[in-house]
Design a protein around this motif. Sequence first.
Motif, PDB file in Angstrom:
ATOM      1  N   PHE A 144       0.851  -1.178   0.000  1.00  0.00           N
ATOM      2  CA  PHE A 144       0.000   0.000   0.000  1.00  0.00           C
ATOM      3  C   PHE A 144       0.896   1.241   0.000  1.00  0.00           C
ATOM      4  O   PHE A 144       1.574   1.503   0.986  1.00  0.00           O
ATOM      5  N   PRO A 145       0.924   2.009  -1.096  1.00  0.00           N
ATOM      6  CA  PRO A 145       1.767   3.202  -1.129  1.00  0.00           C
ATOM      7  C   PRO A 145       1.124   4.377  -0.403  1.00  0.00           C
ATOM      8  O   PRO A 145      -0.107   4.504  -0.362  1.00  0.00           O
ATOM      9  N   THR A 146       1.956   5.208   0.177  1.00  0.00           N
ATOM     10  CA  THR A 146       1.472   6.442   0.786  1.00  0.00           C
ATOM     11  C   THR A 146       1.169   7.439  -0.324  1.00  0.00           C
ATOM     12  O   THR A 146       1.976   7.638  -1.222  1.00  0.00           O
ATOM     13  N   ARG A 147      -0.003   8.050  -0.274  1.00  0.00           N
ATOM     14  CA  ARG A 147      -0.386   9.053  -1.258  1.00  0.00           C
ATOM     15  C   ARG A 147      -0.759  10.348  -0.563  1.00  0.00           C
ATOM     16  O   ARG A 147      -1.069  10.349   0.630  1.00  0.00           O
ATOM     17  N   SER A 148      -0.762  11.403  -1.330  1.00  0.00           N
ATOM     18  CA  SER A 148      -1.110  12.707  -0.781  1.00  0.00           C
ATOM     19  C   SER A 148      -2.505  12.668  -0.172  1.00  0.00           C
ATOM     20  O   SER A 148      -3.452  12.163  -0.780  1.00  0.00           O
ATOM     21  N   GLY A 149      -2.612  13.174   1.048  1.00  0.00           N
ATOM     22  CA  GLY A 149      -3.908  13.235   1.701  1.00  0.00           C
ATOM     23  C   GLY A 149      -4.272  12.003   2.500  1.00  0.00           C
ATOM     24  O   GLY A 149      -5.295  12.000   3.190  1.00  0.00           O
ATOM     25  N   THR A 150      -3.467  10.931   2.427  1.00  0.00           N
ATOM     26  CA  THR A 150      -3.788   9.724   3.183  1.00  0.00           C
ATOM     27  C   THR A 150      -3.339   9.874   4.631  1.00  0.00           C
ATOM     28  O   THR A 150      -2.281  10.423   4.913  1.00  0.00           O
ATOM     29  N   THR A 151      -4.147   9.383   5.545  1.00  0.00           N
ATOM     30  CA  THR A 151      -3.807   9.410   6.966  1.00  0.00           C
ATOM     31  C   THR A 151      -4.106   8.038   7.564  1.00  0.00           C
ATOM     32  O   THR A 151      -4.973   7.316   7.085  1.00  0.00           O
ATOM     33  N   ASP A 152      -3.371   7.696   8.603  1.00  0.00           N
ATOM     34  CA  ASP A 152      -3.571   6.401   9.290  1.00  0.00           C
ATOM     35  C   ASP A 152      -3.590   5.234   8.310  1.00  0.00           C
ATOM     36  O   ASP A 152      -4.412   4.300   8.452  1.00  0.00           O
ATOM     37  N   LEU A 153      -2.707   5.272   7.313  1.00  0.00           N
ATOM     38  CA  LEU A 153      -2.733   4.253   6.262  1.00  0.00           C
ATOM     39  C   LEU A 153      -2.494   2.858   6.823  1.00  0.00           C
ATOM     40  O   LEU A 153      -3.146   1.894   6.392  1.00  0.00           O
ATOM     41  N   GLU A 154      -1.591   2.725   7.760  1.00  0.00           N
ATOM     42  CA  GLU A 154      -1.275   1.399   8.304  1.00  0.00           C
ATOM     43  C   GLU A 154      -2.517   0.759   8.928  1.00  0.00           C
ATOM     44  O   GLU A 154      -2.813  -0.416   8.697  1.00  0.00           O
ATOM     45  N   LYS A 155      -3.264   1.540   9.705  1.00  0.00           N
ATOM     46  CA  LYS A 155      -4.476   1.033  10.352  1.00  0.00           C
ATOM     47  C   LYS A 155      -5.535   0.647   9.315  1.00  0.00           C
ATOM     48  O   LYS A 155      -6.168  -0.407   9.415  1.00  0.00           O
ATOM     49  N   LYS A 156      -5.709   1.492   8.299  1.00  0.00           N
ATOM     50  CA  LYS A 156      -6.724   1.244   7.277  1.00  0.00           C
ATOM     51  C   LYS A 156      -6.355   0.041   6.406  1.00  0.00           C
ATOM     52  O   LYS A 156      -7.214  -0.775   6.048  1.00  0.00           O
ATOM     53  N   ALA A 157      -5.073  -0.060   6.049  1.00  0.00           N
ATOM     54  CA  ALA A 157      -4.623  -1.188   5.238  1.00  0.00           C
ATOM     55  C   ALA A 157      -4.762  -2.498   6.010  1.00  0.00           C
ATOM     56  O   ALA A 157      -5.122  -3.536   5.440  1.00  0.00           O
ATOM     57  N   LYS A 158      -4.481  -2.443   7.297  1.00  0.00           N
ATOM     58  CA  LYS A 158      -4.614  -3.642   8.133  1.00  0.00           C
ATOM     59  C   LYS A 158      -6.059  -4.127   8.140  1.00  0.00           C
ATOM     60  O   LYS A 158      -6.326  -5.342   8.099  1.00  0.00           O
ATOM     61  N   ALA A 159      -7.014  -3.202   8.187  1.00  0.00           N
ATOM     62  CA  ALA A 159      -8.425  -3.586   8.175  1.00  0.00           C
ATOM     63  C   ALA A 159      -8.784  -4.280   6.863  1.00  0.00           C
ATOM     64  O   ALA A 159      -9.544  -5.257   6.844  1.00  0.00           O
TER      65      ALA A 159
END
Length: 317
Positions: A51-66
Amino acid sequence: MNQRTKFSIGITASILGCLAVGNYRPISQSISSIVSGSPAIAQAQPLKIIFPTRSGTTDLEKKAKAVTNFLSKELQQPVEAVFGDDTAAVEALRANRADVAFLSSRPALKAEQLANARLYLAEVRSTYSGGHTYKSIFVVPKNSPFKSGTDEATLNQLKGKKIVFTSPTSGSGFIFPVAELVEHKLVTDRDRLNGFFGQVTYGGGYEKALQAVLRGQADVAAVSEYTLGSPYITPAEASTLRVLYSISGVPAHGVAIDDDVPVGTRKQLIAAMLKLNQPANNQLLKSLYNSTELVEVNHDKHLKPIRDALQRAGMKP
């Protein structure tokens, strides 16, 4: 890519500890599963999605884990989320350190070239005018003397003016705009921009490119259509800008799957990811990158516009 070559790369990368992204299985486990050829061991290995980090993304690790937890239940096998930029994602696919990656169009071409990975799904957003395609736009101040239009004369107004591109690797913020200038014979290729514009700069991102126009540092910016609003700029700022010229058909980001993922597993994964479109699961998808839906696409057809644009601009995939 030849399977023997890719497995060799994977073994070498494991031994050297060259783990560019994510937390991968122990070296002894990697080697034993490959050497023994044990189906039971191989099946126990987690499917790794980047899952790449993109502009405007927050809490990506938590969301990707879900999302990976959902996919694990659907597939009845472990699915892990790993993180890295597009370059690291392509390298991980090439070196067999990841199986799946969310990629934008140009890195997807590179993943095909280096790892024989292909794009099977594309993202749909409400801010994409074409569903799973969107527009590249030239943006000017609302009170600019330049007249908006759809022809060569519209772009010719920019001769001798100051332009800010998003970045030299951006599809909508550079590749497609340059290809359009070449199409209208205003420049010959990406290396001749200074012969047309009075000044060429790069914002390093959508926000900075747009801010350059808002602050009067540039006459025009090349960005994506979906950046004229939050989280890139405020509604008040957006109200002071207008689109001078637009280019349709920019391929949306999508999901690339490596060629070493068995066909059966690939089909199951695609089916599981499409279940993220269902109302009960859709918030998991939306939370990642503001996509409302995933749709199946033909890799070659979906990426043809970026291939053509690169060729016109005099750039390699």
